[in-house]
Scaffold this active site. Structure first.
Site, PDB file in Angstrom:
ATOM      1  CG  ASP A  34      -2.227   0.702   0.991  1.00  0.00           C
ATOM      2  OD1 ASP A  34      -2.199   1.935   0.826  1.00  0.00           O
ATOM      3  OD2 ASP A  34      -3.268   0.026   0.938  1.00  0.00           O
ATOM      4  CG  PHE A  37      -4.065   8.341  -2.005  1.00  0.00           C
ATOM      5  CD1 PHE A  37      -3.849   9.651  -1.599  1.00  0.00           C
ATOM      6  CD2 PHE A  37      -5.084   8.086  -2.905  1.00  0.00           C
ATOM      7  CE1 PHE A  37      -4.650  10.696  -2.077  1.00  0.00           C
ATOM      8  CE2 PHE A  37      -5.885   9.114  -3.394  1.00  0.00           C
ATOM      9  CZ  PHE A  37      -5.674  10.417  -2.980  1.00  0.00           C
ATOM     10  N   GLY A  39      -5.572   4.339   2.359  1.00  0.00           N
ATOM     11  CA  GLY A  39      -5.491   3.255   3.341  1.00  0.00           C
ATOM     12  C   GLY A  39      -4.987   3.785   4.662  1.00  0.00           C
ATOM     13  CB  VAL A  60       0.423  -0.422  -7.928  1.00  0.00           C
ATOM     14  CG1 VAL A  60       0.244  -1.468  -6.858  1.00  0.00           C
ATOM     15  CG2 VAL A  60      -0.718   0.571  -7.974  1.00  0.00           C
ATOM     16  CG  LEU A  74      -8.590  -5.240  -3.659  1.00  0.00           C
ATOM     17  CD1 LEU A  74      -8.194  -6.533  -4.344  1.00  0.00           C
ATOM     18  CD2 LEU A  74      -8.922  -5.516  -2.203  1.00  0.00           C
ATOM     19  CE  LYS A  92       0.994   9.967 -14.226  1.00  0.00           C
ATOM     20  NZ  LYS A  92       1.897  10.901 -13.512  1.00  0.00           N
ATOM     21  NE  ARG A 107       9.885 -10.849 -12.109  1.00  0.00           N
ATOM     22  CZ  ARG A 107      10.077 -11.406 -10.909  1.00  0.00           C
ATOM     23  NH1 ARG A 107      10.712 -12.559 -10.790  1.00  0.00           N
ATOM     24  NH2 ARG A 107       9.617 -10.810  -9.814  1.00  0.00           N
ATOM     25  CE1 TYR A 146     -12.314   3.493  -8.588  1.00  0.00           C
ATOM     26  CE2 TYR A 146     -14.562   3.379  -9.397  1.00  0.00           C
ATOM     27  CZ  TYR A 146     -13.560   2.889  -8.582  1.00  0.00           C
ATOM     28  OH  TYR A 146     -13.805   1.815  -7.766  1.00  0.00           O
TER      29      TYR A 146
END
Ligand code: NAD
Ligand code: UDP
Ligand code: UDP
Length: 317
Positions: A34, A37, A39, A60, A74, A92, A107, A146
């Site tokens: 996380d 932001f 959370g 992320v 999430l 983003k 990967r 969103y």
């Protein structure tokens, strides 16, 4: 069940923290990622002493190199106030975040769940919404960062599946509520409960005739877990996860006033731009594929949520 290492992005958020808790209960090892932001460390404080729980502060939108068996993606602000605060970062997070998590999954050959949303249906013209409906979305409005971000993320998930054979699970989550919703995120259930407990005016936007269907968090997490664990690799979704019982926003306000024995009155404020008029999931696919339907009634779920907010509001006084 085999012990797995599971990455949960957005793991300290409302849904993420419940998911981390559930995965630990199932005996898995959890990496909670996380950037805090929206959370809150308080959401996962009770998990920190568990030796199988780890926290990574990371955004992320930047690459991530870890080794896990499964990923639940999430990470993304979910409430209109928060995702409109920095809309470019919201897109983003959805798009670059999806690319990075898909690159990682590719990967390490991990199975990956995407927290998509009923917002991909926009202001729907078909009711209730089945997965086959392509939606009615404004591409350049205030909600678009969103809605379109999440739509593009779905595109990426399906292209990584077709192009690279990735094992994907795309869940379209409808309005979910419960303990650990952020007090300040402006979503309707938390707003109304807080206003009612404070005996302040209940802010109904528009005339309150717009509808939503509210899923209690435990039911939602159960659906996510079943989707990830009990469907064959060929079953990708998209699959709706939500409660098909629909209420008007005015009904929700009245229910919360009654349940909290509040003296609050209802005030009518302007409806935000592009606010969907109705929303209700068709959950036939989830019923068939994972034998799932929400079990918690609105009253029971609200009771638990009110119980969560009450002492927290007192502590703020
Ligand atoms: P939330 O805001 O509580 O959780 C989101 C989490 O993601 C937060 O902990 C936040 O800090 C984190 N985050 C945001 N941007 C990040 C970034 N760039 N890098 C790392 N972490 C980042 O919201 P939630 O309700 O728990 O939603 C979780 C997910 O479920 C979101 O993807 C949301 O779009 C989706 N969803 C939720 C609902 C709902 O009703 N709760 C409905 C549909 C979809
Ligand atoms: N990536 C990552 N972790 C990994 C592998 C990839 O974060 O373990 C990110 C990396 O930023 C990359 C993106 O995922 O650009 C997409 O990866 P992919 O292999 O699909 O494409 P690439 O851009 O590497 O050709
Ligand atoms: N809403 C409201 N008063 C509030 C907050 C929200 O009337 O204080 C309305 C909002 O306009 C929308 C519905 O409640 O029609 C659900 O809003 P929320 O932000 O919870 O979720 P979303 O619009 O993303 O479904």
């Amino acid at each position: 069940m085999k012990k797995k290492r599971v990455l949960v992005t957005g793991g300290s958020g409302f849904l993420g923290s419940h998911l981390c808790e559930r995965l630990l209960e199932m005996g898995h090892e959890v990496l909670c990622l996380d950037n805090f932001f929206t959370g809150n460390k308080g959401n996962i404080l009770h998990l920190i002493d568990n030796p199988y729980f780890e926290i990574i502060r990371h955004d992320v939108t930047f690459p991530l190199y870890v080794e896990v068996d499964e990923i639940y993606n999430l990470a993304c602000p979910a409430s209109p106030i928060h995702y409109q605060f920095d809309p470019v970062q919201t897109t983003k997070t959805s798009v670059h975040g999806a690319i990075n998590m898909l690159g990682l999954a590719k990967r390490i050959k991990a199975k990956i769940f995407q927290a998509s949303t009923s917002e991909v249906y926009g202001d729907p013209k078909i009711h209730p919404q089945p997965e086959s409906y392509w939606g009615n979305v404004n591409p350049n409005g205030v909600r678009s960062c969103y809605d379109e971000g999440k739509r593009c993320a779905e595109t990426l998930f399906f292209d990584y599946n077709r192009q690279h054979g990735l094992r994907i699970k795309v869940g379209r989550i409808f309005n979910t509520y419960g303990p650990r919703m952020a007090m300040n995120d402006g979503r309707v259930v938390s707003n109304f409960i807080i206003q009612a407990l404070r005996n302040e005016n209940i802010t109904v936007y528009g005339d309150g005739a717009q509808t939503r269907s509210f899923c209690y968090v435990d039911d939602l997490i159960e659906g996510m877990i079943r989707f990830m664990n009990e469907t064959p690799d060929t079953f990708t979704g998209p699959m709706n996860l939500g409660n098909p019982v629909e209420f008007t926003i005015l009904q929700l306000a009245e229910t919360i006033i009654t349940m909290t024995h509040s003296s609050s009155r209802i005030e009518f404020d302007p409806l935000p731009m592009d606010d969907p008029m109705q929303r209700c999931p068709d959950i036939q696919l989830a019923q068939k594929a994972i034998d799932w339907a929400p079990q918690t009634t609105l009253e029971n779920g609200l009771e638990k949520t009110i119980h969560y907010f009450k002492p927290r509001l007192k502590a703020l006084k």
